[in-house]
Design a protein around this motif. Sequence first.
Motif, PDB file in Angstrom:
ATOM      1  N   VAL A 145       0.855  -1.184   0.000  1.00 11.66           N
ATOM      2  CA  VAL A 145       0.000   0.000   0.000  1.00 11.66           C
ATOM      3  C   VAL A 145       0.893   1.236   0.000  1.00 11.66           C
ATOM      4  CG1 VAL A 145      -1.920   1.182   1.115  1.00 11.66           C
ATOM      5  CG2 VAL A 145      -1.692  -1.308   1.342  1.00 11.66           C
ATOM      6  N   SER A 146       0.965   1.900  -1.154  1.00 12.78           N
ATOM      7  CA  SER A 146       1.851   3.064  -1.281  1.00 12.78           C
ATOM      8  C   SER A 146       1.107   4.334  -0.923  1.00 12.78           C
ATOM      9  CB  SER A 146       2.393   3.160  -2.714  1.00 12.78           C
ATOM     10  OG  SER A 146       3.153   4.340  -2.873  1.00 12.78           O
ATOM     11  N   TYR A 147       1.839   5.258  -0.330  1.00  5.52           N
ATOM     12  CA  TYR A 147       1.270   6.550   0.039  1.00  5.52           C
ATOM     13  C   TYR A 147       1.812   7.682  -0.839  1.00  5.52           C
ATOM     14  CZ  TYR A 147       5.822   6.636   2.329  1.00  5.52           C
ATOM     15  OH  TYR A 147       7.163   6.563   2.579  1.00  5.52           O
ATOM     16  N   GLY A 148       2.686   7.336  -1.838  1.00  7.90           N
ATOM     17  CA  GLY A 148       3.282   8.401  -2.651  1.00  7.90           C
ATOM     18  C   GLY A 148       3.556   8.045  -4.089  1.00  7.90           C
ATOM     19  N   ALA A 149       3.480   6.766  -4.473  1.00 12.34           N
ATOM     20  CA  ALA A 149       3.771   6.365  -5.850  1.00 12.34           C
ATOM     21  C   ALA A 149       2.521   6.572  -6.710  1.00 12.34           C
ATOM     22  CB  ALA A 149       4.217   4.907  -5.904  1.00 12.34           C
ATOM     23  N   SER A 150       2.552   7.588  -7.577  1.00 12.26           N
ATOM     24  CA  SER A 150       1.349   7.966  -8.334  1.00 12.26           C
ATOM     25  C   SER A 150       1.428   7.648  -9.818  1.00 12.26           C
ATOM     26  CB  SER A 150       1.083   9.468  -8.168  1.00 12.26           C
ATOM     27  OG  SER A 150       2.194  10.226  -8.594  1.00 12.26           O
ATOM     28  N   PRO A 161      -0.501  -6.956  -9.179  1.00  9.34           N
ATOM     29  CA  PRO A 161      -1.782  -7.466  -8.655  1.00  9.34           C
ATOM     30  C   PRO A 161      -2.039  -7.133  -7.189  1.00  9.34           C
ATOM     31  CG  PRO A 161      -0.213  -9.257  -8.911  1.00  9.34           C
ATOM     32  CD  PRO A 161       0.415  -8.055  -9.541  1.00  9.34           C
ATOM     33  N   SER A 162      -0.979  -6.985  -6.371  1.00  6.00           N
ATOM     34  CA  SER A 162      -1.196  -6.740  -4.944  1.00  6.00           C
ATOM     35  C   SER A 162      -0.789  -5.315  -4.556  1.00  6.00           C
ATOM     36  CB  SER A 162      -0.421  -7.759  -4.102  1.00  6.00           C
ATOM     37  OG  SER A 162       0.970  -7.661  -4.338  1.00  6.00           O
ATOM     38  N   PHE A 163      -0.796  -4.411  -5.525  1.00  5.63           N
ATOM     39  CA  PHE A 163      -0.401  -3.025  -5.262  1.00  5.63           C
ATOM     40  C   PHE A 163      -1.651  -2.163  -5.099  1.00  5.63           C
ATOM     41  CE2 PHE A 163       0.843   1.279  -6.168  1.00  5.63           C
ATOM     42  CZ  PHE A 163       2.144   1.386  -5.696  1.00  5.63           C
ATOM     43  N   LEU A 164      -1.739  -1.427  -4.009  1.00  6.83           N
ATOM     44  CA  LEU A 164      -2.793  -0.445  -3.777  1.00  6.83           C
ATOM     45  C   LEU A 164      -2.138   0.864  -3.342  1.00  6.83           C
ATOM     46  CD1 LEU A 164      -3.829  -3.403  -2.418  1.00  6.83           C
ATOM     47  CD2 LEU A 164      -5.981  -2.104  -2.386  1.00  6.83           C
TER      48      LEU A 164
END
Length: 805
Positions: A145-150, A161-164
């Motif tokens: 779960v990324s907070y900065g990769a846009s 598949p498991s990236f949010l």
Amino acid sequence: MDLSSLLQTVTGYTVLPSEFHLKGDYMVGGLFNVHHDGNPVPYGRPEAIECSSYRRFQLMRFAVEEINNSTDLLPNVSLGYDIFDHCSDSHSFPGILSFISVNSSIRPYDNLSRMSEVIAVVGTFTSPGSRTVAPLFMMDLIPMVSYGASSSMFSRKQNFPSFLRTLHPNKDVVKIIYKMLVHFNWRWVAFLNINDDYGNDGRDVFIEMIEDTDICLAYTRGLDEKTNYTPIFKQLEMQQINVIIVFAPEWTAEAVIMSAIEQNVTNKVWLAVETWALNKRLPKLKGIKNIGTVLGVSEPPIDLPGFNDFIYSSKGQSDNNNEEQQKLCNQVCNCSGLRPENITNAESSFSFAVYSAIYAIAHALHNTLQCGSGECNRKITPYPHVILKELKKSNFTLLNHSIQFDDNGDPTFGYFSIVFWNQSGDAEEVGFYKSDPLCDFVINDSKIQWYENKPMPSSLCSIPCDEGYKKKTDGPHKCCFKCEICPEGTHVNTTADPYLCIKCNDKTEWSSEGSTSCNRRVEEYVQFTETAAIFVMIGTWAFIGFTVAVTVLFAINYNTPVVKSAGGPMCFLILSCLILCSISVFFYFGVPTDSFCVLRYVPFLLFYTVCVACFVVRSFQIVFIFKIAAKYPKFHSLWVKYNGQWLFITAVFLIQLLLVVFVYSFAPPKAYSITSGYFDKLVLDCHVSLNKSSVSLVFLSLLCLLCFIFSYMGKDLPKNYNEAKSITFCLLLLILTWVVFATVFFVYSGKHIQTLNALAVLCSLYSFLVWYFMPKVYIIIYQPQKNTQQYFQDLILSYTKAITY
């Protein structure tokens, strides 16, 4: 290989306890770039601590502690964390290997039933960093779960598949920038981006978004730590670009802005993205006001209750760490120089993204362990792929925000603020963007103070064309153009295609030079209420009245010599045909239709032919009786015996009827519009094919010629018994009438030509009524002594004596 041995082999250091680690029942991994290491050395740690990144690092610790203290979320279960300083890929891989290890060792992938060291990972901050490490987590479906990769690439679930993520992708930020450009009418812009996955993706999304718009990307450049900004700013000045989009992280944006200050770049508009729009240091730099106006897009700061207290509490403890913990940048950090207020006052961007990421993982674990009634089922093994399934179904409320993800793992919550760096050095909110169709984008222009209080700067390659001018491309960019005025009969629709003068419909529309729309032509035709039409129709009704009166008078005096000499029963045929001819006059007025056009010509052509045929017979009989009968008595007897006059009239009528039916079957008169010769009018008229209808007209003309020949031969007959002279004069008037009409027809074109045509028809009728019948009427009424048998016999006798001698 044991993980501790691996870390010691790679780094040469022993891992000691620190604020980067917290034991718990279930572990969550964290990747934060506490330091920024643009060009790392193999065995060193960068000394520059990023306060904003360090704040986000502390936010994870705060969120975990808050969850562990909660009695509603994950009761009787504790969360732990392992956090690594993701300052560079080379220094961070030991931490990544630790996250994906099983029982402190790394083994090849076999199935999803293995339980890794962590149930999920929070991070990383940058798109390049996420792309580097994400494949390692994807193979075991460990939620990341990324907070900065846009970058847009992470929305592709076949690859990630498991990236949010808890921040919006680049396309949402670019969309707001595009709306700002449209709002302020900026069409000529530059795009400076960091030369990595994040910046290049933002540039590509922007190019795609403006593809079919009036906005042009005048200049673009990828930036890195070696970029020389001098030629960049010279190029911007040369191309007169006043709006610059800086799509880069804060350390690259700082380099751009500081270079602009050093090189005295002035009166530009700088558009900042969320990575540096809330930067605390740049707005307070000396000379920042000279570079122009800074507008930015950011996620609005959200107050996190208890966070400041947590920082003051934990900072006092962490400052007492042993100095021997100064090792590499991925586990221990020298933060002794940071005071609590440095952290609490640091840039708050992405704070809620970190906070909501931790809570999303906690809620997913809560649902996986089937927590409820104050306890969780700890017999359930929370495999990462199970946590991932629950994460995708997230639906909870956090600080009045509904946390949910779409099918791509992108957030559906949150909105953006539009900020302006005001004179006080603060990022002041001047607008917002929400995914709301009723009110999605709002900017309060009055809150923005432009450079030196001047009007808002424009950024255009070419000055907009005036109304009625089309654009003609001047160079490779569509924003650079020349203006050309659209000629008459065309218009330009700037909404549909500003580069094209669209031709108007000649039949129904018109336009002057430099028009933006076509005008409908004014339909013109002779209306029944017009003065000329009323005059002609009154004349027609008077004609009908006079004709009926003459018919009645002749019927009363039917057996008198004057009526018999005028033709007897043939007079009634002539008078009846004249009345039928007059019907045509009324159809020259009003809106022309196909039926109106037929009734304009057919009655006149048929019944006027009968009239002329009657006068041919009368002229022939008069001449025949006085000059030919004596010489050809046998022919005279046959003419009288077989009623030659009626046979001739019938034959002429039938011939003309056949000609009219034949010709008008193939080319009937039709209503049509005349536009040639008119600029803004549409004259409604009837079209007659002269080539095809000329046969019946020629036939009528031949009859007139024949009638004129016979009537002229009888010009010397007795004065009071000479219908031939009257017929000759009628024909001369008839010829004069149509010669005048033909002359006007070829000289003048307009709706009143129809009135003149109706007047010509009426004059043709009056010529016979006045000059042939009225003299007889005068004799019947005012000279009854001449309307006797004896008077006519005396005239004939005197004429016979005259020609004998």
